[in-house]
Scaffold this motif. Structure first.
Motif, PDB file in Angstrom:
ATOM      1  N   LEU A 115       0.783  -1.137   0.021  1.00 52.90           N
ATOM      2  CA  LEU A 115       0.032  -0.092   0.093  1.00 52.90           C
ATOM      3  C   LEU A 115       0.859   1.175   0.134  1.00 52.90           C
ATOM      4  CD1 LEU A 115      -3.155   0.936   0.091  1.00 52.90           C
ATOM      5  CD2 LEU A 115      -2.691   0.824   2.641  1.00 52.90           C
ATOM      6  N   LEU A 116       1.909   1.072   0.758  1.00 47.90           N
ATOM      7  CA  LEU A 116       2.809   2.429   0.745  1.00 47.90           C
ATOM      8  C   LEU A 116       4.069   2.177  -0.191  1.00 47.90           C
ATOM      9  CD1 LEU A 116       0.817   2.643   3.512  1.00 47.90           C
ATOM     10  CD2 LEU A 116       2.826   3.979   4.503  1.00 47.90           C
ATOM     11  N   SER A 117       4.014   1.279  -0.612  1.00 49.95           N
ATOM     12  CA  SER A 117       5.254   1.142  -1.928  1.00 49.95           C
ATOM     13  C   SER A 117       6.741   0.932  -1.139  1.00 49.95           C
ATOM     14  CB  SER A 117       5.179   2.188  -2.772  1.00 49.95           C
ATOM     15  OG  SER A 117       3.966   2.070  -3.694  1.00 49.95           O
ATOM     16  N   PHE A 118       6.793   0.637   0.051  1.00 51.61           N
ATOM     17  CA  PHE A 118       8.101   0.360   0.938  1.00 51.61           C
ATOM     18  C   PHE A 118       8.310  -1.002   0.725  1.00 51.61           C
ATOM     19  CE2 PHE A 118       6.645   4.293   2.963  1.00 51.61           C
ATOM     20  CZ  PHE A 118       7.845   5.239   2.508  1.00 51.61           C
ATOM     21  N   GLN A 119       9.986  -1.149   0.810  1.00 54.11           N
ATOM     22  CA  GLN A 119      10.405  -2.273   1.174  1.00 54.11           C
ATOM     23  C   GLN A 119      10.810  -2.353   2.869  1.00 54.11           C
ATOM     24  OE1 GLN A 119      11.176  -4.922  -0.822  1.00 54.11           O
ATOM     25  NE2 GLN A 119      10.364  -3.726  -2.766  1.00 54.11           N
ATOM     26  N   MET A 147       6.350   7.538  13.490  1.00 53.18           N
ATOM     27  CA  MET A 147       5.807   9.315  13.609  1.00 53.18           C
ATOM     28  C   MET A 147       6.366   9.607  12.002  1.00 53.18           C
ATOM     29  SD  MET A 147       3.516   9.416  15.633  1.00 53.18           S
ATOM     30  CE  MET A 147       3.012   8.493  17.009  1.00 53.18           C
ATOM     31  N   GLU A 148       7.508   9.303  11.703  1.00 54.25           N
ATOM     32  CA  GLU A 148       8.058   9.926  10.384  1.00 54.25           C
ATOM     33  C   GLU A 148       7.192   9.705   9.121  1.00 54.25           C
ATOM     34  OE1 GLU A 148      12.171   8.572   9.544  1.00 54.25           O
ATOM     35  OE2 GLU A 148      12.539   8.325  11.647  1.00 54.25           O
ATOM     36  N   PHE A 149       6.357   8.609   9.322  1.00 49.55           N
ATOM     37  CA  PHE A 149       5.299   8.354   7.979  1.00 49.55           C
ATOM     38  C   PHE A 149       4.080   8.814   8.359  1.00 49.55           C
ATOM     39  CE2 PHE A 149       9.079   5.657   8.441  1.00 49.55           C
ATOM     40  CZ  PHE A 149       9.596   5.547   7.158  1.00 49.55           C
ATOM     41  N   ILE A 150       3.743   9.333   9.611  1.00 52.86           N
ATOM     42  CA  ILE A 150       2.183   9.849   9.628  1.00 52.86           C
ATOM     43  C   ILE A 150       2.127  11.229   9.492  1.00 52.86           C
ATOM     44  CG2 ILE A 150       0.541   9.914  11.619  1.00 52.86           C
ATOM     45  CD1 ILE A 150       1.644   7.418  12.629  1.00 52.86           C
ATOM     46  N   HIS A 151       1.195  11.761   9.164  1.00 54.87           N
ATOM     47  CA  HIS A 151       0.832  13.161   8.635  1.00 54.87           C
ATOM     48  C   HIS A 151       0.964  13.994  10.006  1.00 54.87           C
ATOM     49  CE1 HIS A 151      -1.357  16.842   7.572  1.00 54.87           C
ATOM     50  NE2 HIS A 151      -1.076  16.353   6.151  1.00 54.87           N
ATOM     51  N   GLN A 152       1.757  14.961   9.892  1.00 58.74           N
ATOM     52  CA  GLN A 152       1.950  15.792  11.238  1.00 58.74           C
ATOM     53  C   GLN A 152       0.822  16.275  11.744  1.00 58.74           C
ATOM     54  OE1 GLN A 152       4.541  19.014   9.795  1.00 58.74           O
ATOM     55  NE2 GLN A 152       2.713  20.210   8.642  1.00 58.74           N
ATOM     56  N   GLU A 153      -0.419  16.343  11.082  1.00 57.70           N
ATOM     57  CA  GLU A 153      -1.396  16.942  11.836  1.00 57.70           C
ATOM     58  C   GLU A 153      -2.152  15.582  12.719  1.00 57.70           C
ATOM     59  OE1 GLU A 153      -4.332  18.283   9.032  1.00 57.70           O
ATOM     60  OE2 GLU A 153      -3.120  20.330   8.475  1.00 57.70           O
ATOM     61  N   ARG A 163      -3.466   9.411   8.684  1.00 58.14           N
ATOM     62  CA  ARG A 163      -2.840   9.397   7.417  1.00 58.14           C
ATOM     63  C   ARG A 163      -1.501   9.024   7.436  1.00 58.14           C
ATOM     64  NH1 ARG A 163      -4.873  15.245   6.369  1.00 58.14           N
ATOM     65  NH2 ARG A 163      -4.433  15.225   8.628  1.00 58.14           N
ATOM     66  N   PHE A 164      -1.334   7.831   6.652  1.00 59.81           N
ATOM     67  CA  PHE A 164       0.002   7.499   6.585  1.00 59.81           C
ATOM     68  C   PHE A 164       0.546   8.236   5.352  1.00 59.81           C
ATOM     69  CE2 PHE A 164       0.249   3.841   9.655  1.00 59.81           C
ATOM     70  CZ  PHE A 164       1.643   3.933   9.885  1.00 59.81           C
ATOM     71  N   ILE A 165       1.926   8.488   5.290  1.00 59.68           N
ATOM     72  CA  ILE A 165       2.345   9.133   3.902  1.00 59.68           C
ATOM     73  C   ILE A 165       3.324   8.105   2.981  1.00 59.68           C
ATOM     74  CG2 ILE A 165       4.016  10.884   2.831  1.00 59.68           C
ATOM     75  CD1 ILE A 165       3.664  12.361   5.783  1.00 59.68           C
ATOM     76  N   SER A 166       2.811   7.599   1.759  1.00 60.52           N
ATOM     77  CA  SER A 166       3.346   6.775   1.008  1.00 60.52           C
ATOM     78  C   SER A 166       4.915   7.104   0.638  1.00 60.52           C
ATOM     79  CB  SER A 166       2.483   6.278  -0.171  1.00 60.52           C
ATOM     80  OG  SER A 166       2.677   7.289  -0.927  1.00 60.52           O
ATOM     81  N   LYS A 167       5.428   6.087   0.057  1.00 55.91           N
ATOM     82  CA  LYS A 167       6.666   6.616  -0.455  1.00 55.91           C
ATOM     83  C   LYS A 167       6.748   7.769  -1.655  1.00 55.91           C
ATOM     84  CE  LYS A 167      11.030   4.053  -2.242  1.00 55.91           C
ATOM     85  NZ  LYS A 167      11.467   2.860  -2.662  1.00 55.91           N
ATOM     86  N   GLU A 168       5.386   7.652  -2.402  1.00 59.53           N
ATOM     87  CA  GLU A 168       5.582   8.618  -3.249  1.00 59.53           C
ATOM     88  C   GLU A 168       4.773   9.983  -2.747  1.00 59.53           C
ATOM     89  OE1 GLU A 168       4.002   5.785  -3.356  1.00 59.53           O
ATOM     90  OE2 GLU A 168       5.122   4.704  -5.212  1.00 59.53           O
ATOM     91  N   GLY A 169       4.699   9.912  -1.601  1.00 53.09           N
ATOM     92  CA  GLY A 169       4.055  11.272  -0.820  1.00 53.09           C
ATOM     93  C   GLY A 169       2.682  11.377  -0.824  1.00 53.09           C
ATOM     94  N   LYS A 170       1.979  10.507  -1.351  1.00 44.47           N
ATOM     95  CA  LYS A 170       0.562  10.320  -1.164  1.00 44.47           C
ATOM     96  C   LYS A 170      -0.020  10.085   0.347  1.00 44.47           C
ATOM     97  CE  LYS A 170      -0.223   8.768  -6.085  1.00 44.47           C
ATOM     98  NZ  LYS A 170      -0.812   7.632  -6.895  1.00 44.47           N
TER      99      LYS A 170
END
Length: 507
Positions: free
Chosen positions: A48-52, A62-68, A91-98
């Motif tokens: 879903l987030l396009s990570f390995q 917390m690095e991958f969770i929207h700051q709000e 909201r999680f932030i995917s590798k593409e920034g979505k």
């Protein structure tokens, strides 16, 4: 030894089942250690987030969770968790920034936190789209409401049963009713519509009825509404059906006060009548003098005789125009006499044709009459209906080329007698057909062929037919001819007292 081997196999089987379920579940699994670093995630999360996994292993979630959303997640994880309530969308932030929306439930197990989540991104997008659309609709509704409340016209909404479901403030102002007296009531029974004689308009003739029946907009400016206090309000009405999936679900009636326009029209009519009367004397004198000169034409040269003849013919055209203007002013002012008598329409038509036969012969045209059946005498004003036949046939003769064909057909239905006047003449251009019954209208293709004509004949004809309780309509094709129909009720016309007859002519 066999027991230990069996236990190991069972543990391996359990690990395999757990691992298989963990990686192949439709749900998202995230395991965080006590420092909120990624300890384990399943394939669903990685895809879903396009990570390995190596890219996020050991890193702070917390690095991958929207700051709000981070403060809420931090508070939720660090507080004692109540499994029954610990559900949140973040909201999680995917590798593409979505941004990927996860609806998650948090479970604290020993020194790690298990997050079981579902991807709700599409649902949130749909919800956001709906919120945006609802906001736009609310804005449009506010604008529409503002327009309805401040527009100068009265607006009435009805359902498919004819019950009033909406009125704008102008309706209250113009008619004097309050909203409670109108809403939920039948329009045709609550707000009376009358003609210029004060008679109530039957439901079948009301614009809103005709609009719903024909499934098209209907405009009418001859009637008046009866206000709550009994006063008469002249109105221009536009009735429009509301059609949904080819079904009529209601209608809208828009009306405006035309008291001022009626007064201006009355003043114009009076002016035309006065001016026309003032022209009668000089035109009559010119007619007599030119006739006297022409009677003594043996003392004139050929050129003088032609000039006097031109003067005489021009004067006759002026007399025709003045008569038309006078007749229109009489009808519009309500001064015309309607004196119904039992009349044989077939005989009336034959008399008109006999009078027009010289013109037909002059153009070598064929004029035929067909009466479908033996018709009873109809109680109408013969002078008025004679004028209708005379005008329709005169037009047919004038606007049909030499050698053309003209046919009059008279037939009947249960309630009406219908007259039809057909010709194969020049026809009326389609783009101008809506103007046919307007004052002073002459079609572009006719002006080039026949320069004579006032453009008042059909306006007057329509006025006579309608004042006699009938209807008139036509069908035409440019270059192929025109057919006019007019109907009269078998029950006849209603008598009307007046001051003058339409047949008052200058001598």
């Amino acid at each position: 030894m066999n027991l230990e081997s069996s236990q190991k196999r069972q543990l391996m089987l359990n690990d395999f089942i757990s691992s298989f379920f963990f990686d192949n579940s439709e749900e998202i699994f995230i395991v965080l250690d006590k420092e909120l670093k990624f300890k384990e995630v399943n394939k669903k999360f990685l895809n879903l987030l396009s990570f390995q996994f190596e890219e996020i292993q050991g890193r702070m979630a917390m690095e991958f969770i929207h700051q709000e959303d981070s403060p809420r997640i931090q508070q939720l994880i660090t507080s004692p968790l109540d499994d029954s309530k610990a559900s949140i969308v973040f909201r999680f932030i995917s590798k593409e920034g979505k941004f990927i929306f996860l609806e998650s439930k948090f479970h604290k197990v020993s020194d790690f936190t298990l997050i079981i989540a579902e991807d709700v991104t599409k649902r949130k997008e749909v919800q956001e789209e709906l919120r945006t659309r609802n906001r736009e609709l609310e804005e449009e509704k506010a604008k529409f409401t503002e327009i309805l409340e401040n527009i100068g016209d009265g607006i009435i909404g009805i359902n498919d049963q004819g019950e009033i479901i909406f009125v704008n403030p102008q309706v209250i102002i113009l008619l004097g009713f309050n909203e409670n007296e109108l809403l939920g009531k039948m329009l045709v029974q609550t707000i009376k519509l009358i003609n210029d004689r004060g008679s109530e308009i039957p439901i079948q003739q009301r614009p809103v009825h005709n609009a719903l029946l024909a499934k098209k907009k209907v405009t009418e400016n001859k009637f008046s509404y009866l206000k709550k206090d009994g006063k008469v309000l002249p109105v221009s009405i536009t009735a429009t059906p509301i059609i949904l999936h080819e079904l009529i679900v209601g209608g809208v009636v828009v009306f405006r006060d035309i008291t001022r326009e009626r007064e201006v029209d009355r003043m114009k009519t009076e002016f035309i009548s006065l001016a026309s009367h003032q022209l009668r004397t000089p035109l009559s004198a010119m007619k007599w003098f030119t006739e006297l000169v022409l009677d003594d034409s043996e003392n004139l040269t050929e050129e003088q005789r032609k000039l006097i003849q031109n003067v005489y013919q021009s004067n006759e055209r002026m007399i025709e125009l003045v008569n038309a203007l006078l007749n229109i002013s009489r009808i519009e002012s309500g001064r015309i006499i309607i004196d119904p008598k039992p009349t044989d329409l077939a005989l009336l038509v034959k008399e008109v044709i006999q009078e027009l036969q010289p013109r037909v012969d002059e153009k070598n045209q064929h004029l035929g009459v067909s009466v479908i059946e033996v018709l009873p005498k109809i109680n109408i004003d013969p002078k008025l209906i004679r004028h209708v036949y005379m005008n329709l046939l005169t037009n047919a003769i004038k606007y049909t080329q030499p050698g053309g064909e003209i046919v009059v057909v008279i037939s009947s239905t249960d309630n009406e007698i219908i007259s039809q006047v057909y010709d194969n003449g020049y026809g009326i251009p389609e783009k101008q057909q809506k103007q046919v019954f307007e004052k002073f209208f002459r079609a572009d293709n006719i002006i080039k062929i026949e320069t004579d004509g006032s453009g008042l004949g059909l306006y007057l004809t329509k006025a006579i037919v309608e004042s006699s309780g009938g209807k008139i309509w036509f069908k035409s094709e440019s270059g192929r001819g025109t057919t006019f129909w007019f109907s009269l009720l078998r029950s006849g016309s209603i008598s009307q007292k007046g001051m003058v007859s339409i047949d008052d002519r200058m001598v």
